[in-house]
Design a protein around this motif. Sequence first.
Motif, PDB file in Angstrom:
ATOM      1  N   THR A   1       0.823  -1.211   0.000  1.00 10.70           N
ATOM      2  CA  THR A   1       0.000   0.000   0.000  1.00 10.70           C
ATOM      3  C   THR A   1       0.855   1.258   0.000  1.00 10.70           C
ATOM      4  N   SER A   2       1.975   1.226   0.692  1.00 15.34           N
ATOM      5  CA  SER A   2       2.853   2.395   0.710  1.00 15.34           C
ATOM      6  C   SER A   2       3.526   2.613  -0.647  1.00 15.34           C
ATOM      7  N   ALA A   3       3.958   1.534  -1.285  1.00 15.52           N
ATOM      8  CA  ALA A   3       4.575   1.671  -2.614  1.00 15.52           C
ATOM      9  C   ALA A   3       3.580   2.277  -3.589  1.00 15.52           C
ATOM     10  N   MET A   4       2.335   1.845  -3.506  1.00 14.54           N
ATOM     11  CA  MET A   4       1.309   2.408  -4.389  1.00 14.54           C
ATOM     12  C   MET A   4       1.074   3.873  -4.060  1.00 14.54           C
ATOM     13  N   ALA A   5       0.920   4.200  -2.794  1.00 14.59           N
ATOM     14  CA  ALA A   5       0.625   5.582  -2.402  1.00 14.59           C
ATOM     15  C   ALA A   5       1.766   6.530  -2.747  1.00 14.59           C
ATOM     16  N   THR A   6       2.996   6.135  -2.441  1.00 18.27           N
ATOM     17  CA  THR A   6       4.125   7.037  -2.700  1.00 18.27           C
ATOM     18  C   THR A   6       4.364   7.225  -4.192  1.00 18.27           C
ATOM     19  N   SER A   7       4.273   6.161  -4.960  1.00 18.52           N
ATOM     20  CA  SER A   7       4.496   6.293  -6.400  1.00 18.52           C
ATOM     21  C   SER A   7       3.365   7.096  -7.048  1.00 18.52           C
ATOM     22  N   THR A   8       2.145   6.888  -6.603  1.00 21.69           N
ATOM     23  CA  THR A   8       1.013   7.622  -7.157  1.00 21.69           C
ATOM     24  C   THR A   8       1.112   9.105  -6.811  1.00 21.69           C
ATOM     25  N   ALA A   9       1.449   9.411  -5.579  1.00 22.64           N
ATOM     26  CA  ALA A   9       1.612  10.817  -5.184  1.00 22.64           C
ATOM     27  C   ALA A   9       2.688  11.493  -6.034  1.00 22.64           C
ATOM     28  N   GLN A  10       3.786  10.807  -6.268  1.00 24.04           N
ATOM     29  CA  GLN A  10       4.858  11.381  -7.081  1.00 24.04           C
ATOM     30  C   GLN A  10       4.393  11.636  -8.512  1.00 24.04           C
ATOM     31  N   ILE A  11       3.660  10.712  -9.074  1.00 20.01           N
ATOM     32  CA  ILE A  11       3.179  10.878 -10.444  1.00 20.01           C
ATOM     33  C   ILE A  11       2.166  12.013 -10.525  1.00 20.01           C
ATOM     34  N   LEU A  12       1.286  12.110  -9.541  1.00 23.32           N
ATOM     35  CA  LEU A  12       0.337  13.215  -9.510  1.00 23.32           C
ATOM     36  C   LEU A  12       1.066  14.552  -9.433  1.00 23.32           C
TER      37      LEU A  12
ATOM     38  N   ALA B   1      -7.582   0.502  -9.204  1.00 21.64           N
ATOM     39  CA  ALA B   1      -8.697   1.014  -8.397  1.00 21.64           C
ATOM     40  C   ALA B   1      -8.619   2.535  -8.276  1.00 21.64           C
ATOM     41  N   PHE B   2      -7.422   3.067  -8.115  1.00 22.02           N
ATOM     42  CA  PHE B   2      -7.237   4.521  -8.052  1.00 22.02           C
ATOM     43  C   PHE B   2      -7.668   5.167  -9.369  1.00 22.02           C
ATOM     44  N   LEU B   3      -7.216   4.613 -10.483  1.00 20.96           N
ATOM     45  CA  LEU B   3      -7.571   5.161 -11.791  1.00 20.96           C
ATOM     46  C   LEU B   3      -9.086   5.122 -12.004  1.00 20.96           C
ATOM     47  N   ALA B   4      -9.725   4.039 -11.599  1.00 19.66           N
ATOM     48  CA  ALA B   4     -11.169   3.921 -11.743  1.00 19.66           C
ATOM     49  C   ALA B   4     -11.897   4.918 -10.835  1.00 19.66           C
ATOM     50  N   LYS B   5     -11.431   5.057  -9.615  1.00 18.12           N
ATOM     51  CA  LYS B   5     -12.050   5.989  -8.656  1.00 18.12           C
ATOM     52  C   LYS B   5     -12.108   7.398  -9.233  1.00 18.12           C
ATOM     53  N   HIS B   6     -11.040   7.793  -9.910  1.00 19.84           N
ATOM     54  CA  HIS B   6     -10.934   9.161 -10.421  1.00 19.84           C
ATOM     55  C   HIS B   6     -11.232   9.260 -11.913  1.00 19.84           C
ATOM     56  N   ASP B   7     -11.675   8.177 -12.499  1.00 20.01           N
ATOM     57  CA  ASP B   7     -12.002   8.137 -13.924  1.00 20.01           C
ATOM     58  C   ASP B   7     -10.840   8.676 -14.765  1.00 20.01           C
ATOM     59  N   LEU B   8      -9.642   8.214 -14.431  1.00 25.62           N
ATOM     60  CA  LEU B   8      -8.443   8.603 -15.170  1.00 25.62           C
ATOM     61  C   LEU B   8      -8.083   7.493 -16.150  1.00 25.62           C
ATOM     62  N   ALA B   9      -7.678   7.886 -17.299  1.00 29.24           N
ATOM     63  CA  ALA B   9      -7.265   6.924 -18.324  1.00 29.24           C
ATOM     64  C   ALA B   9      -6.056   7.496 -19.035  1.00 29.24           C
ATOM     65  N   ASP B  10      -5.463   6.689 -19.901  1.00 35.91           N
ATOM     66  CA  ASP B  10      -4.346   7.193 -20.699  1.00 35.91           C
ATOM     67  C   ASP B  10      -4.793   8.466 -21.393  1.00 35.91           C
ATOM     68  N   GLY B  11      -3.966   9.483 -21.338  1.00 34.75           N
ATOM     69  CA  GLY B  11      -4.294  10.743 -21.977  1.00 34.75           C
ATOM     70  C   GLY B  11      -5.133  11.670 -21.116  1.00 34.75           C
ATOM     71  N   ALA B  12      -5.280  11.383 -19.820  1.00 34.57           N
ATOM     72  CA  ALA B  12      -6.050  12.253 -18.929  1.00 34.57           C
ATOM     73  C   ALA B  12      -5.417  13.638 -18.910  1.00 34.57           C
ATOM     74  N   THR B  13      -6.246  14.638 -18.841  1.00 33.89           N
ATOM     75  CA  THR B  13      -5.764  16.016 -18.843  1.00 33.89           C
ATOM     76  C   THR B  13      -5.100  16.360 -17.515  1.00 33.89           C
ATOM     77  N   SER B  14      -4.316  17.413 -17.544  1.00 33.16           N
ATOM     78  CA  SER B  14      -3.692  17.913 -16.327  1.00 33.16           C
ATOM     79  C   SER B  14      -4.766  18.306 -15.313  1.00 33.16           C
ATOM     80  N   ASP B  15      -5.864  18.887 -15.783  1.00 31.92           N
ATOM     81  CA  ASP B  15      -6.954  19.269 -14.881  1.00 31.92           C
ATOM     82  C   ASP B  15      -7.540  18.050 -14.170  1.00 31.92           C
ATOM     83  N   ALA B  16      -7.697  16.949 -14.894  1.00 34.00           N
ATOM     84  CA  ALA B  16      -8.233  15.727 -14.291  1.00 34.00           C
ATOM     85  C   ALA B  16      -7.261  15.154 -13.262  1.00 34.00           C
ATOM     86  N   VAL B  17      -5.976  15.200 -13.583  1.00 33.14           N
ATOM     87  CA  VAL B  17      -4.953  14.714 -12.650  1.00 33.14           C
ATOM     88  C   VAL B  17      -4.942  15.583 -11.398  1.00 33.14           C
ATOM     89  N   CYS B  18      -5.000  16.897 -11.592  1.00 32.79           N
ATOM     90  CA  CYS B  18      -5.028  17.809 -10.448  1.00 32.79           C
ATOM     91  C   CYS B  18      -6.270  17.571  -9.591  1.00 32.79           C
TER      92      CYS B  18
END
Length: 130
Positions: free
Chosen positions: A28-39, A91-108
């Motif tokens: 869970t930490s590897a997922m959270a830290t890597s996801t936070a960095q990518i965001l 699950a994170f991508l689905a929760k936020h409806d993010l997909a390849d090519g998501a806009t910066s606004d969607a990521v934010c």
Amino acid sequence: MIRLAALVLIAAPAAAQDRRPAPEIFVTSAMATSTAQILAVNCPVLSINPGAMRTETDRVLDALDADGFTPETMTDAMEDPSDRIAVLQDAFLAKHDLADGATSDAVCAAGLREISEGTAIGALLLEVEG
């Protein structure tokens, strides 16, 4: 959005019987830290909270040490957790409806939502001036 990649390095495989599953805290930490960095990289109003990241790293390393994993032996003693991390990332991508090519606004929006919800990912992020 680029596929979230865990920052997990697995060295040359040891004998299968010598490896143990990665502890849940590590997964869970590897997922959270890597996801936070990518965001943070993909959103101009998000940054990593260095104090929170350090606290999280220390917490996980202490837990791993208590479980018999050390930084020196972890890659040989732990099974590859990539598949388990990928499930959480999906699950994170689905929760936020993010997909390849998501806009910066969607990521934010995803990162700001994580902050407002007080999630493990949100705790690692800071909102900054864009």
